[in-house]
Design a protein around this motif. Sequence first.
Motif, PDB file in Angstrom:
ATOM      1  N   ALA A  75      78.930  59.564  74.207  1.00 52.18           N
ATOM      2  CA  ALA A  75      79.714  58.489  74.800  1.00 52.18           C
ATOM      3  C   ALA A  75      80.507  59.032  75.984  1.00 52.18           C
ATOM      4  O   ALA A  75      80.731  60.251  76.084  1.00 52.18           O
ATOM      5  CB  ALA A  75      80.667  57.912  73.756  1.00 52.18           C
ATOM      6  N   PRO A  76      80.940  58.178  76.903  1.00 51.87           N
ATOM      7  CA  PRO A  76      81.811  58.643  77.984  1.00 51.87           C
ATOM      8  C   PRO A  76      83.011  59.405  77.421  1.00 51.87           C
ATOM      9  O   PRO A  76      83.675  58.932  76.487  1.00 51.87           O
ATOM     10  CB  PRO A  76      82.240  57.351  78.676  1.00 51.87           C
ATOM     11  N   GLY A  77      83.262  60.585  77.955  1.00 44.36           N
ATOM     12  CA  GLY A  77      84.332  61.425  77.428  1.00 44.36           C
ATOM     13  C   GLY A  77      83.895  62.320  76.286  1.00 44.36           C
ATOM     14  O   GLY A  77      84.665  63.170  75.833  1.00 44.36           O
ATOM     15  N   GLY A  78      82.657  62.144  75.820  1.00 46.33           N
ATOM     16  CA  GLY A  78      82.137  62.979  74.744  1.00 46.33           C
ATOM     17  C   GLY A  78      81.970  64.417  75.181  1.00 46.33           C
ATOM     18  O   GLY A  78      81.816  64.712  76.367  1.00 46.33           O
ATOM     19  N   ARG A  79      82.003  65.340  74.224  1.00 49.20           N
ATOM     20  CA  ARG A  79      81.964  66.766  74.528  1.00 49.20           C
ATOM     21  C   ARG A  79      80.664  67.396  74.037  1.00 49.20           C
ATOM     22  O   ARG A  79      80.208  67.122  72.932  1.00 49.20           O
ATOM     23  CB  ARG A  79      83.147  67.491  73.881  1.00 49.20           C
ATOM     24  N   LEU A  80      80.140  68.281  74.877  1.00 49.63           N
ATOM     25  CA  LEU A  80      78.949  69.061  74.539  1.00 49.63           C
ATOM     26  C   LEU A  80      79.327  70.526  74.471  1.00 49.63           C
ATOM     27  O   LEU A  80      79.980  71.045  75.381  1.00 49.63           O
ATOM     28  CB  LEU A  80      77.875  68.860  75.611  1.00 49.63           C
ATOM     29  N   ALA A  81      78.930  71.215  73.394  1.00 50.25           N
ATOM     30  CA  ALA A  81      79.171  72.648  73.247  1.00 50.25           C
ATOM     31  C   ALA A  81      77.865  73.304  72.821  1.00 50.25           C
ATOM     32  O   ALA A  81      77.271  72.907  71.811  1.00 50.25           O
ATOM     33  CB  ALA A  81      80.255  72.911  72.210  1.00 50.25           C
ATOM     34  N   VAL A  82      77.426  74.311  73.587  1.00 48.50           N
ATOM     35  CA  VAL A  82      76.147  74.974  73.319  1.00 48.50           C
ATOM     36  C   VAL A  82      76.361  76.479  73.267  1.00 48.50           C
ATOM     37  O   VAL A  82      76.880  77.072  74.215  1.00 48.50           O
ATOM     38  CB  VAL A  82      75.103  74.643  74.402  1.00 48.50           C
ATOM     39  N   VAL A  83      75.921  77.095  72.172  1.00 46.68           N
ATOM     40  CA  VAL A  83      75.990  78.547  72.013  1.00 46.68           C
ATOM     41  C   VAL A  83      74.576  79.102  72.110  1.00 46.68           C
ATOM     42  O   VAL A  83      73.680  78.678  71.378  1.00 46.68           O
ATOM     43  CB  VAL A  83      76.619  78.943  70.667  1.00 46.68           C
ATOM     44  N   THR A  84      74.382  80.049  73.035  1.00 44.48           N
ATOM     45  CA  THR A  84      73.085  80.695  73.202  1.00 44.48           C
ATOM     46  C   THR A  84      73.208  82.182  72.906  1.00 44.48           C
ATOM     47  O   THR A  84      74.310  82.726  72.863  1.00 44.48           O
ATOM     48  CB  THR A  84      72.551  80.500  74.626  1.00 44.48           C
ATOM     49  N   PHE A  85      72.043  82.846  72.747  1.00 45.29           N
ATOM     50  CA  PHE A  85      72.058  84.250  72.343  1.00 45.29           C
ATOM     51  C   PHE A  85      71.231  85.169  73.230  1.00 45.29           C
ATOM     52  O   PHE A  85      71.168  86.362  72.968  1.00 45.29           O
ATOM     53  CB  PHE A  85      71.602  84.374  70.888  1.00 45.29           C
TER      54      PHE A  85
ATOM     55  N   ALA B  65      76.208  86.438  72.403  1.00 45.96           N
ATOM     56  CA  ALA B  65      76.435  84.990  72.403  1.00 45.96           C
ATOM     57  C   ALA B  65      77.218  84.531  73.629  1.00 45.96           C
ATOM     58  O   ALA B  65      78.091  85.238  74.135  1.00 45.96           O
ATOM     59  CB  ALA B  65      77.174  84.574  71.137  1.00 45.96           C
ATOM     60  N   THR B  66      76.901  83.324  74.093  1.00 47.66           N
ATOM     61  CA  THR B  66      77.614  82.685  75.198  1.00 47.66           C
ATOM     62  C   THR B  66      77.808  81.212  74.870  1.00 47.66           C
ATOM     63  O   THR B  66      76.861  80.535  74.464  1.00 47.66           O
ATOM     64  CB  THR B  66      76.831  82.795  76.518  1.00 47.66           C
ATOM     65  N   LEU B  67      79.029  80.730  75.041  1.00 46.24           N
ATOM     66  CA  LEU B  67      79.332  79.311  74.841  1.00 46.24           C
ATOM     67  C   LEU B  67      79.502  78.642  76.194  1.00 46.24           C
ATOM     68  O   LEU B  67      80.248  79.128  77.047  1.00 46.24           O
ATOM     69  CB  LEU B  67      80.619  79.154  74.025  1.00 46.24           C
ATOM     70  N   ARG B  68      78.823  77.524  76.385  1.00 48.30           N
ATOM     71  CA  ARG B  68      79.024  76.678  77.565  1.00 48.30           C
ATOM     72  C   ARG B  68      79.343  75.266  77.087  1.00 48.30           C
ATOM     73  O   ARG B  68      78.713  74.762  76.148  1.00 48.30           O
ATOM     74  CB  ARG B  68      77.790  76.680  78.475  1.00 48.30           C
ATOM     75  N   ALA B  69      80.309  74.630  77.738  1.00 48.21           N
ATOM     76  CA  ALA B  69      80.765  73.314  77.288  1.00 48.21           C
ATOM     77  C   ALA B  69      81.067  72.425  78.483  1.00 48.21           C
ATOM     78  O   ALA B  69      81.354  72.900  79.589  1.00 48.21           O
ATOM     79  CB  ALA B  69      82.001  73.459  76.414  1.00 48.21           C
ATOM     80  N   ALA B  70      81.013  71.103  78.258  1.00 51.61           N
ATOM     81  CA  ALA B  70      81.295  70.134  79.311  1.00 51.61           C
ATOM     82  C   ALA B  70      81.602  68.784  78.683  1.00 51.61           C
ATOM     83  O   ALA B  70      81.347  68.568  77.483  1.00 51.61           O
ATOM     84  CB  ALA B  70      80.114  70.017  80.269  1.00 51.61           C
ATOM     85  N   HIS B  71      82.130  67.865  79.504  1.00 57.44           N
ATOM     86  CA  HIS B  71      82.462  66.511  79.061  1.00 57.44           C
ATOM     87  C   HIS B  71      81.511  65.507  79.708  1.00 57.44           C
ATOM     88  O   HIS B  71      81.158  65.636  80.890  1.00 57.44           O
ATOM     89  CB  HIS B  71      83.894  66.151  79.448  1.00 57.44           C
ATOM     90  N   ARG B  72      81.161  64.491  78.971  1.00 52.55           N
ATOM     91  CA  ARG B  72      80.255  63.432  79.452  1.00 52.55           C
ATOM     92  C   ARG B  72      81.023  62.461  80.341  1.00 52.55           C
ATOM     93  O   ARG B  72      82.155  62.072  80.028  1.00 52.55           O
ATOM     94  CB  ARG B  72      79.647  62.718  78.246  1.00 52.55           C
ATOM     95  N   THR B  73      80.424  62.080  81.448  1.00 52.82           N
ATOM     96  CA  THR B  73      81.010  61.074  82.323  1.00 52.82           C
ATOM     97  C   THR B  73      80.544  59.685  81.900  1.00 52.82           C
ATOM     98  O   THR B  73      79.810  59.526  80.920  1.00 52.82           O
ATOM     99  CB  THR B  73      80.596  61.314  83.788  1.00 52.82           C
ATOM    100  N   VAL B  74      80.918  58.677  82.699  1.00 51.12           N
ATOM    101  CA  VAL B  74      80.494  57.307  82.397  1.00 51.12           C
ATOM    102  C   VAL B  74      79.131  56.993  83.006  1.00 51.12           C
ATOM    103  O   VAL B  74      78.567  55.931  82.741  1.00 51.12           O
ATOM    104  CB  VAL B  74      81.530  56.287  82.924  1.00 51.12           C
ATOM    105  N   ALA B  75      78.585  57.893  83.817  1.00 48.41           N
ATOM    106  CA  ALA B  75      77.308  57.638  84.487  1.00 48.41           C
ATOM    107  C   ALA B  75      76.170  57.533  83.476  1.00 48.41           C
ATOM    108  O   ALA B  75      76.175  58.219  82.447  1.00 48.41           O
ATOM    109  CB  ALA B  75      77.009  58.750  85.490  1.00 48.41           C
ATOM    110  N   PRO B  76      75.181  56.695  83.763  1.00 45.97           N
ATOM    111  CA  PRO B  76      74.030  56.598  82.851  1.00 45.97           C
ATOM    112  C   PRO B  76      73.229  57.886  82.823  1.00 45.97           C
ATOM    113  O   PRO B  76      73.198  58.647  83.797  1.00 45.97           O
ATOM    114  CB  PRO B  76      73.204  55.448  83.441  1.00 45.97           C
ATOM    115  N   ALA B  77      72.592  58.138  81.694  1.00 46.60           N
ATOM    116  CA  ALA B  77      71.773  59.342  81.543  1.00 46.60           C
ATOM    117  C   ALA B  77      70.652  59.353  82.567  1.00 46.60           C
ATOM    118  O   ALA B  77      70.165  58.313  83.004  1.00 46.60           O
ATOM    119  CB  ALA B  77      71.196  59.409  80.136  1.00 46.60           C
ATOM    120  N   TRP B  78      70.234  60.544  82.968  1.00 53.04           N
ATOM    121  CA  TRP B  78      69.144  60.684  83.938  1.00 53.04           C
ATOM    122  C   TRP B  78      67.796  60.323  83.328  1.00 53.04           C
ATOM    123  O   TRP B  78      66.816  60.191  84.033  1.00 53.04           O
ATOM    124  CB  TRP B  78      69.085  62.123  84.450  1.00 53.04           C
TER     125      TRP B  78
END
Length: 323
Positions: A230-240, A301-314
Amino acid sequence: MTASASPHHVPVLLNEVVEALAIAPGETHVDGTFGAGGYSRAILEKGAARVFAFDRDPEAIQWGEALVASSGERLTLVPERFSRMRQALADRGVDAVDGVTLDIGVSSMQLDRAERGFSFQVDAPLDMRMSGEGESAAEFLNQADEAEIADILFHYGEELKARRIARAIVAARPIERTGQLAEIVRKAVGHRPGAKKDPATRTFQAIRIYINQELDELEGGLAAAEQVLAPGGRLAVVTFHSLEDRIVKRFLKARSGALPAGSRHLPEARASGPAATFEAVAKPVRPGEAEVAANPRARSATLRAAHRTVAPAWFSSKEGSPK
């Protein structure tokens, strides 16, 4: 092993992931890689109303039943690849969520169960299938030609001696066990006792990634997360490792408008192209010395994170199809 024997595992960068998710009471979250349930447990403890936990490994789903019960049914286990989260959530009446967490790669549970064939630390059948379905690592190595094996070792393991190892694998067939494969690699490239890194590590990584289509799954999972957040939603991804981290880094830069994408899943961004779907892209976070000392597997390990905008998905609602 029964569900009651589910291991209590502390996942990598747990505190940092929880902070990036900024969980508020009453929210709905996705744990795309349930494993031993460490992230799901932490999200629930922070007050999430619902957590949908995905895992294609049937053993992880079995182990998670105890946490489902103790959560008061706030946890729902989904025996599915995380790249299919949009459809799986829609089937359960959920159109949008407040957070998505992905912990990429093989789980500690899979590594520690010798019979799963992911590790060469203990001799076991050479399997490596996360779902238990499809072609096993042994079947692939015993049927593929030398050139195909070399390509996979080079591209997925970044192994500079891929051709030499592939030649040795073909010459030694049939190969059925992890210890056998590890020894073939060591002899092919030369192994110095006491070396910091076993020369078989890259080969095992490459074969595992290929067997489980992990990089394609990651790209599909990122696109699916973009669809369900959702808009304002958070994504967190841990890679190795660098291959995974490169995909996540490129995705977030492209989706935040920082650069053009270069993957078949990530269409070229142009000035007239889609609006940015992510913002507040955080700087990469890596484990501190204390965590690495307590858990050596955390060191890469590396964590990358970001917030979702209101724009429609690509992407359109059909997975894998650009708008």
